[in-house]
Scaffold this motif. Structure first.
Motif, PDB file in Angstrom:
ATOM      1  N   LEU A  36      -9.457  23.360   4.547  1.00 36.06           N
ATOM      2  CA  LEU A  36      -8.981  22.194   3.799  1.00 36.06           C
ATOM      3  C   LEU A  36      -7.678  22.491   3.073  1.00 36.06           C
ATOM      4  N   GLN A  37      -7.553  23.698   2.472  1.00 39.15           N
ATOM      5  CA  GLN A  37      -6.329  24.061   1.774  1.00 39.15           C
ATOM      6  C   GLN A  37      -5.149  24.124   2.733  1.00 39.15           C
ATOM      7  N   LYS A  38      -5.375  24.686   3.922  1.00 38.72           N
ATOM      8  CA  LYS A  38      -4.313  24.738   4.924  1.00 38.72           C
ATOM      9  C   LYS A  38      -3.915  23.328   5.351  1.00 38.72           C
ATOM     10  N   ARG A  39      -4.916  22.463   5.510  1.00 39.55           N
ATOM     11  CA  ARG A  39      -4.633  21.091   5.902  1.00 39.55           C
ATOM     12  C   ARG A  39      -3.837  20.362   4.830  1.00 39.55           C
ATOM     13  N   ILE A  40      -4.173  20.613   3.550  1.00 36.58           N
ATOM     14  CA  ILE A  40      -3.440  19.986   2.438  1.00 36.58           C
ATOM     15  C   ILE A  40      -1.981  20.425   2.450  1.00 36.58           C
ATOM     16  N   LEU A  95      -0.173  18.616   5.257  1.00 34.61           N
ATOM     17  CA  LEU A  95       0.056  17.205   4.933  1.00 34.61           C
ATOM     18  C   LEU A  95       1.130  17.038   3.868  1.00 34.61           C
ATOM     19  N   GLU A  96       1.207  17.979   2.908  1.00 35.76           N
ATOM     20  CA  GLU A  96       2.245  17.930   1.878  1.00 35.76           C
ATOM     21  C   GLU A  96       3.630  17.999   2.502  1.00 35.76           C
ATOM     22  N   LYS A  97       3.790  18.939   3.436  1.00 34.67           N
ATOM     23  CA  LYS A  97       5.088  19.099   4.083  1.00 34.67           C
ATOM     24  C   LYS A  97       5.421  17.900   4.961  1.00 34.67           C
ATOM     25  N   GLU A  98       4.423  17.363   5.656  1.00 33.47           N
ATOM     26  CA  GLU A  98       4.665  16.200   6.494  1.00 33.47           C
ATOM     27  C   GLU A  98       5.029  14.981   5.660  1.00 33.47           C
ATOM     28  N   LYS A  99       4.435  14.872   4.468  1.00 35.49           N
ATOM     29  CA  LYS A  99       4.744  13.739   3.593  1.00 35.49           C
ATOM     30  C   LYS A  99       6.192  13.788   3.131  1.00 35.49           C
ATOM     31  N   LEU A 100       6.682  15.004   2.811  1.00 30.34           N
ATOM     32  CA  LEU A 100       8.072  15.126   2.401  1.00 30.34           C
ATOM     33  C   LEU A 100       9.020  14.669   3.509  1.00 30.34           C
ATOM     34  N   LYS A 101       8.710  15.068   4.740  1.00 30.66           N
ATOM     35  CA  LYS A 101       9.569  14.679   5.854  1.00 30.66           C
ATOM     36  C   LYS A 101       9.517  13.167   6.091  1.00 30.66           C
ATOM     37  N   THR A 102       8.342  12.585   5.920  1.00 35.36           N
ATOM     38  CA  THR A 102       8.218  11.136   6.097  1.00 35.36           C
ATOM     39  C   THR A 102       8.966  10.387   4.995  1.00 35.36           C
ATOM     40  N   LEU A 136      22.260   7.738  11.063  1.00 32.50           N
ATOM     41  CA  LEU A 136      21.512   8.906  11.507  1.00 32.50           C
ATOM     42  C   LEU A 136      21.022   9.669  10.301  1.00 32.50           C
ATOM     43  N   ALA A 137      19.709   9.812  10.166  1.00 34.37           N
ATOM     44  CA  ALA A 137      19.145  10.571   9.052  1.00 34.37           C
ATOM     45  C   ALA A 137      19.365  12.059   9.303  1.00 34.37           C
ATOM     46  N   PRO A 138      19.818  12.830   8.298  1.00 34.63           N
ATOM     47  CA  PRO A 138      20.016  14.266   8.498  1.00 34.63           C
ATOM     48  C   PRO A 138      18.688  14.976   8.694  1.00 34.63           C
ATOM     49  N   THR A 139      18.751  16.054   9.466  1.00 33.95           N
ATOM     50  CA  THR A 139      17.552  16.873   9.603  1.00 33.95           C
ATOM     51  C   THR A 139      17.317  17.644   8.318  1.00 33.95           C
ATOM     52  N   ALA A 140      16.099  18.115   8.127  1.00 36.03           N
ATOM     53  CA  ALA A 140      15.756  18.764   6.868  1.00 36.03           C
ATOM     54  C   ALA A 140      14.755  19.879   7.097  1.00 36.03           C
ATOM     55  N   ARG A 141      14.730  20.817   6.165  1.00 36.53           N
ATOM     56  CA  ARG A 141      13.773  21.911   6.194  1.00 36.53           C
ATOM     57  C   ARG A 141      12.981  21.905   4.890  1.00 36.53           C
ATOM     58  N   VAL A 142      11.711  22.243   4.993  1.00 34.23           N
ATOM     59  CA  VAL A 142      10.867  22.339   3.805  1.00 34.23           C
ATOM     60  C   VAL A 142      11.069  23.708   3.179  1.00 34.23           C
ATOM     61  N   VAL A 143      11.365  23.735   1.877  1.00 32.68           N
ATOM     62  CA  VAL A 143      11.503  24.989   1.137  1.00 32.68           C
ATOM     63  C   VAL A 143      10.535  24.960  -0.039  1.00 32.68           C
ATOM     64  N   GLU A 144      10.157  26.133  -0.484  1.00 34.78           N
ATOM     65  CA  GLU A 144       9.213  26.239  -1.596  1.00 34.78           C
ATOM     66  C   GLU A 144       9.973  26.504  -2.892  1.00 34.78           C
ATOM     67  N   LEU A 198      10.301  21.280  -1.656  1.00 29.20           N
ATOM     68  CA  LEU A 198      11.458  20.404  -1.638  1.00 29.20           C
ATOM     69  C   LEU A 198      11.969  20.338  -0.202  1.00 29.20           C
ATOM     70  N   LEU A 199      12.852  19.365   0.044  1.00 30.14           N
ATOM     71  CA  LEU A 199      13.501  19.260   1.347  1.00 30.14           C
ATOM     72  C   LEU A 199      14.957  19.677   1.219  1.00 30.14           C
ATOM     73  N   LEU A 200      15.358  20.634   2.058  1.00 27.48           N
ATOM     74  CA  LEU A 200      16.745  21.081   2.110  1.00 27.48           C
ATOM     75  C   LEU A 200      17.403  20.387   3.293  1.00 27.48           C
ATOM     76  N   LEU A 201      18.389  19.515   3.009  1.00 28.38           N
ATOM     77  CA  LEU A 201      19.048  18.775   4.076  1.00 28.38           C
ATOM     78  C   LEU A 201      20.010  19.692   4.816  1.00 28.38           C
ATOM     79  N   ASP A 202      19.943  19.686   6.142  1.00 34.57           N
ATOM     80  CA  ASP A 202      20.812  20.535   6.953  1.00 34.57           C
ATOM     81  C   ASP A 202      22.137  19.845   7.241  1.00 34.57           C
TER      82      ASP A 202
END
Length: 302
Positions: free
Chosen positions: A79-83, A86-93, A120-128, A272-276
């Motif tokens: 469940l923790q891994k799934r959370i 989902l957190e990272k996917e929510k940021l991208k959405t 065109l939306a910029p691509t992004a990376r999830v950072v901690e 956070l999301l780091l825009l590329d």
């Protein structure tokens, strides 16, 4: 004579040894015959199973408890891994959803055109988010990616709500981000409703930004949403920044400043999301510095 006595004793001993076996054999045969005729054994088994069930239950408890504990630990871990996923996917959405607000504000200006430039939306990376500067006057954050992951000075960061800031310093495995609320930071913005453009200054407070040097004729109202304008090429256009809450009049009654509440809340999340995308401004330049101090006297915009 003695020999005959010993022989008779051996014979008697052999018969006495076989008598119990014969007895039990006959008894077993009799019971089998009776059970086949009257089905007594099923009733006996039914009654004895009721008496033995507590013993079976106690015997099965250690294994059941062990299996339950292992299953609970496995479930919590999954469940923790799934959370986290989902957190990272929510940021991208949320990045895609934020672009929709910019589309709405530009739609009124572009509706007469037959063809519009594709957004065109910029691509992004999830950072901690690794660390937050404890100094209340400096809004700086440390993120988990650096030069090894091709992070560069000037790259923009957002969270699920809006603009957070930009990379100010880069190290091999981490980077320092200056937040938009830092007293030495400013962002070119536009009003989503009217298209009015200005510069939004940080004030060193997590909950307040200042839209300074306004005049009574500028089309800015309480409740307006501010987006990045893209002027200067430092920030991509259309990123939500904050909402106008109130106005302040300077003592000379010449200019007005609007107090803006930022949307981003980096202190309340882990990622956070780091825009590329990198601004056209040189990556070695420092963030825009605040040159005009916001006014202090409170009031309402005329």
């Amino acid at each position: 004579m003695a020999s005959d006595n010993r022989h008779s004793l051996r014979i008697g001993s052999g018969l006495s040894a076989w008598l119990p076996i014969l007895f039990y054999t006959v008894a077993a045969l009799c019971l089998m015959a009776i059970d086949a005729r009257f089905s007594i054994s099923s009733e006996i088994r039914s009654r004895t199973s009721v008496l033995a069930s507590p013993v079976w239950w106690l015997a099965s408890r250690p294994q059941a408890l062990w299996q339950g504990g292992v299953a609970a630990l496995s479930t919590n871990d999954s469940l923790q891994k799934r959370i986290d996923v989902l957190e990272k996917e929510k940021l991208k959405t949320d990045l895609a959803l934020q672009q929709m607000l910019a589309v709405q504000s530009e739609n009124a200006q572009l509706r007469k055109l037959l063809m519009g430039r594709q957004r065109l939306a910029p691509t992004a990376r999830v950072v901690e988010l690794l660390n937050i500067n404890p100094d209340p006057s400096q809004k700086r954050f440390v993120i988990s990616k650096g030069a090894r992951e091709n992070v560069r000075v000037g790259q923009v960061l957002i969270d699920a709500n809006g603009l957070v800031g930009q990379v100010a310093e880069v190290y091999p495995s981490s980077a320092v981000v200056i937040g938009i609320t830092d007293a030495d930071h400013a962002v070119p913005v536009m009003v989503a409703r009217s298209g009015f453009r200005s510069v939004l200054f940080g004030q060193g407070s997590d909950n307040s930004l200042s839209l300074a040097n306004l005049t009574p004729s500028d089309d800015v109202k309480a409740g307006d949403i501010l987006l990045t304008s893209g002027i200067g090429g430092r920030f991509p256009s259309g990123i939500p920044v904050g909402q106008v809450k109130a106005f302040r009049q300077d003592p000379a009654l010449t200019f007005i400043s609007a107090q803006v509440q930022p949307f981003a809340r980096p202190r309340y999340g882990r990622h956070l999301l780091l825009l590329d995308v990198l601004s056209s401004v040189s990556s070695g330049t420092a963030p825009i510095a605040q040159t005009t101090a916001p006014d202090q006297a409170t009031g309402s915009k005329p």
